[in-house]
Structures are given as C-alpha cells and as structure tokens.
Design a protein around this motif. Structure first.
Motif, PDB file in Angstrom:
ATOM      1  N   SER A  98      13.090 -26.304  25.941  1.00 55.35           N
ATOM      2  CA  SER A  98      13.292 -26.028  24.511  1.00 55.35           C
ATOM      3  C   SER A  98      13.278 -24.546  24.203  1.00 55.35           C
ATOM      4  O   SER A  98      13.569 -24.144  23.069  1.00 55.35           O
ATOM      5  CB  SER A  98      12.202 -26.738  23.691  1.00 55.35           C
ATOM      6  N   GLU A 102      15.280 -24.246  34.729  1.00 53.88           N
ATOM      7  CA  GLU A 102      15.428 -24.956  33.460  1.00 53.88           C
ATOM      8  C   GLU A 102      14.774 -24.142  32.346  1.00 53.88           C
ATOM      9  O   GLU A 102      13.813 -23.397  32.577  1.00 53.88           O
ATOM     10  CB  GLU A 102      14.787 -26.333  33.546  1.00 53.88           C
ATOM     11  N   PHE A 103      15.305 -24.262  31.144  1.00 54.22           N
ATOM     12  CA  PHE A 103      14.698 -23.543  30.020  1.00 54.22           C
ATOM     13  C   PHE A 103      14.119 -24.481  28.980  1.00 54.22           C
ATOM     14  O   PHE A 103      13.424 -24.047  28.060  1.00 54.22           O
ATOM     15  CB  PHE A 103      15.723 -22.603  29.375  1.00 54.22           C
ATOM     16  N   TYR A 132      24.356 -25.063  28.527  1.00 51.78           N
ATOM     17  CA  TYR A 132      24.163 -24.165  27.399  1.00 51.78           C
ATOM     18  C   TYR A 132      24.655 -22.771  27.785  1.00 51.78           C
ATOM     19  O   TYR A 132      24.567 -22.354  28.931  1.00 51.78           O
ATOM     20  CB  TYR A 132      22.675 -24.111  27.031  1.00 51.78           C
ATOM     21  N   GLY A 133      25.158 -22.033  26.797  1.00 52.68           N
ATOM     22  CA  GLY A 133      25.590 -20.655  27.015  1.00 52.68           C
ATOM     23  C   GLY A 133      27.044 -20.453  26.632  1.00 52.68           C
ATOM     24  O   GLY A 133      27.630 -21.229  25.864  1.00 52.68           O
ATOM     25  N   ASP A 179      26.963 -16.504  31.875  1.00 50.14           N
ATOM     26  CA  ASP A 179      25.959 -16.889  30.882  1.00 50.14           C
ATOM     27  C   ASP A 179      25.924 -18.404  30.705  1.00 50.14           C
ATOM     28  O   ASP A 179      26.033 -18.922  29.600  1.00 50.14           O
ATOM     29  CB  ASP A 179      26.269 -16.195  29.547  1.00 50.14           C
ATOM     30  N   ARG A 220      19.423 -33.979  24.430  1.00 52.61           N
ATOM     31  CA  ARG A 220      20.013 -32.711  23.984  1.00 52.61           C
ATOM     32  C   ARG A 220      21.159 -32.350  24.925  1.00 52.61           C
ATOM     33  O   ARG A 220      21.302 -32.906  26.023  1.00 52.61           O
ATOM     34  CB  ARG A 220      18.960 -31.597  23.994  1.00 52.61           C
ATOM     35  N   SER A 267      15.154 -21.709  24.380  1.00 55.31           N
ATOM     36  CA  SER A 267      16.502 -21.204  24.650  1.00 55.31           C
ATOM     37  C   SER A 267      16.544 -19.680  24.761  1.00 55.31           C
ATOM     38  O   SER A 267      17.444 -19.128  25.405  1.00 55.31           O
ATOM     39  CB  SER A 267      17.448 -21.661  23.544  1.00 55.31           C
ATOM     40  N   LEU A 268      15.566 -18.992  24.161  1.00 51.73           N
ATOM     41  CA  LEU A 268      15.567 -17.528  24.222  1.00 51.73           C
ATOM     42  C   LEU A 268      15.107 -17.003  25.585  1.00 51.73           C
ATOM     43  O   LEU A 268      15.356 -15.843  25.908  1.00 51.73           O
ATOM     44  CB  LEU A 268      14.673 -16.960  23.114  1.00 51.73           C
ATOM     45  N   SER A 304      23.626 -21.815  31.484  1.00 49.96           N
ATOM     46  CA  SER A 304      22.274 -22.264  31.825  1.00 49.96           C
ATOM     47  C   SER A 304      22.186 -23.781  31.710  1.00 49.96           C
ATOM     48  O   SER A 304      22.994 -24.416  31.018  1.00 49.96           O
ATOM     49  CB  SER A 304      21.238 -21.614  30.905  1.00 49.96           C
ATOM     50  N   ARG A 316      15.919 -18.512  28.531  1.00 54.32           N
ATOM     51  CA  ARG A 316      16.716 -19.182  29.564  1.00 54.32           C
ATOM     52  C   ARG A 316      17.273 -18.169  30.558  1.00 54.32           C
ATOM     53  O   ARG A 316      17.501 -17.001  30.240  1.00 54.32           O
ATOM     54  CB  ARG A 316      17.858 -19.961  28.917  1.00 54.32           C
ATOM     55  N   ARG A 329      19.517 -27.043  30.830  1.00 56.00           N
ATOM     56  CA  ARG A 329      18.280 -27.278  30.075  1.00 56.00           C
ATOM     57  C   ARG A 329      17.187 -27.918  30.922  1.00 56.00           C
ATOM     58  O   ARG A 329      16.018 -27.507  30.846  1.00 56.00           O
ATOM     59  CB  ARG A 329      18.581 -28.158  28.862  1.00 56.00           C
TER      60      ARG A 329
END
Length: 298
Positions: A127, A124-125, A194-195, A219, A190, A129-130, A221, A132, A223
């Motif tokens: 918050s 998990e990333f 993502y990706g 790519d 949220r 996001s950079l 991911s 992840r 959250r």
C-alpha cells in the motif's frame, strides 16, 4: 710640295673560334658540369653573402614527359577504380537501417518486438506507493520495422504514433493479471502492475554502436510478491483518412507483441538490487531516461 706618309698600324685579328667555343660551353654544358655554377646561381651570389648551391634539376625530354604523364594518369585511374571497393567495404560495416519518411499501411511494413533486456526482480510495495521500487534491470524492448523488400527502416513520420504498453501475466504467461489481492488475502483486490506503463520509441545505439528503436520501461513496479511475466504490445494510435491526412484513432491497432522471462517479486526486507547492466549504462550515457539503482544489502 712635300708629301705626307701615313703609317697604318696593324690590327690584331679577332679569333672568333675561342668565343664560339666558350659560348657553346656556357649554354650547352649541363649545369652540374660547370664548376662555376649556372648563370642564375652566379647572379644570386652577387647579391648575397652565401653562395647558392648548384642546381641539380634538368628538363626532361618530350618523350620522358609524355611517359611520366601517362604513368600518372594510369595511377590515378587505378585509384579511382579501386575507390568504389573501399567505399563499399566501409558502407558494409555500417548499420543498414534506412530512414523512411512515408506512411504506409500494415500490408507493406512488418513490425517485430524483441526484449533485449529482461527484468530479474523487484520488491513489493503493498500500500506504500511512494516507497515502491521499479523492476531491475529496467525492461528494454527493441522495435524492428521492415519495408516490403525486407530492409530495416526507421519510419520517421510514423514514430510519434507508435507506443508500447506493458501488461502483467502469471508465471507461465497463461493468464493476465490486472487485479490481485495480498498474499494473506486481507487487503482488497488492487491493480498489481503500477507505474509508467506506456513508452514511446527512442533512437539509441546498442553496445556494438548500431542505431535502433527502443522502448524503455524504467518505472514499472509490482504491488504484491510472487512470480510473474510481462507482456509488451506495440500499438499504432493513428489513422489515415481517404485524403491521406493522419489523426489520432479512437482505438489503437496492435502491430506486434512480446513477452519477458519470468521474474520474482520479493518482500521489501529481502530484496537486493541487481548490478547495473552495460546496456543500461550505455543508454544513460546517450541521455536515455532510465532510473538506475546501485545494489544494496537486505
């Protein structure tokens, strides 16, 4: 008056029998029976220090030449008759994917998605996001298009208008998950997935060397931690008017769908990347755009 007498000398008679016999011996004996060699080899010895070897060739008779020529033609014809079977055997070992340059509607073509590489886990990333990490191994989906005769084809003109889209589902695949909150419920809802969630088809070869169409998702991911499934939808984003001209459609047409197996999303400190698969390595060698991460410790 005195008379003169002339004495006539006897002339030695010529014996043509010996000449005729030597003439016959010269031209009628085979060259290898002549101890002095053929006239060609004798003439060559006058201009060279090394004596030419005796000739060992002989002209075949007309009947022998005809039989040899007939044998050669029969061998050639038998090779020609056997060549189609060899060619067919070679073709049968090749891929049967055909290339098509015509655009047909959905009634004359069938579309099928098959997930050939399923994701296993990721971290998990939250918050951040950079920082992840993508799903590993990356999702690979094969597209098979068949014409109305059941032949596998590659629709060249249709490929730019075909895309695949990712969506997130619960573990059992019963409910889509577009938005989600953190496990402790403190963070606001949220977007979970993502990706880069859209992929275009790529022509690649599998581990057996067969050419095919593949959608790659290197790519993607998640959250928050948990257990999920991914859904893949094949869309056509073009439309054809009455004159046969293609244009971008306002809404894509769903042609096929597929699901991955369930996978786990861990906390970042507990995540260990799985080994790189052979399929990922093969696609990397072919120039595919895939992010490959080596396994690391917690």
């Amino acid at each position: 008056m005195s008379q003169r007498t002339h004495q006539i000398r006897p002339v030695t008679p010529i014996t043509p029998v010996k000449c005729i016999s030597s003439y016959k011996k010269l031209f009628h004996e085979p060259p290898w029976e002549n101890p002095q060699g053929s006239p060609r080899s004798v003439a060559a010895s006058d201009h060279s220090n090394t004596q030419s070897p005796p000739s060992t060739w002989s002209m075949p008779s007309q009947s022998e030449s005809s039989s040899q020529q007939g044998t050669a033609w029969s061998q050639a014809s038998s090779i020609d008759r056997a060549s189609p079977s060899v060619s067919n055997q070679y073709i049968s070992n090749q891929s049967r994917v055909q290339h098509s340059s015509f655009l047909n509607d959905g009634q004359t073509r069938s579309y099928h998605l098959d997930v050939v590489q399923h994701p296993q886990r990721t971290a998990e990333f939250g918050s951040a996001s950079l920082s992840r990490l993508p799903l590993a191994p990356p999702v690979v989906v094969q597209l098979t298009v068949r014409d109305r005769f059941g032949n596998s084809i590659i629709p060249e003109m249709e490929l730019p208008f075909l895309i695949a889209h990712l969506s997130l589902f619960t573990d059992d695949g019963s409910r889509p998950l577009d938005m989600g909150t953190s496990p402790n419920g403190e963070a606001p809802p949220r977007r979970l997935l993502y990706g880069n969630l859209v992929s275009s088809p790529q022509k690649l070869r599998d581990l057996q060397g067969r050419l095919g169409l593949y959608f790659l998702f290197p790519d993607a991911s998640i959250r928050w931690r948990g257990r999920f499934q991914l859904g893949i939808s094949l869309l056509r984003i073009s439309e054809t008017n009455a004159s046969g001209t293609m244009s971008i459609a306002s809404q894509g047409t769903v042609l096929a769908q597929a699901r991955t197996r369930s996978f786990d999303v861990y906390a970042h400190e507990n995540y260990v990347a799985p080994p790189i698969t052979r399929l990922t390595q093969s696609f990397l060698r072919q120039g595919a755009r895939i992010n490959a991460f080596t396994p690391n410790g917690p």
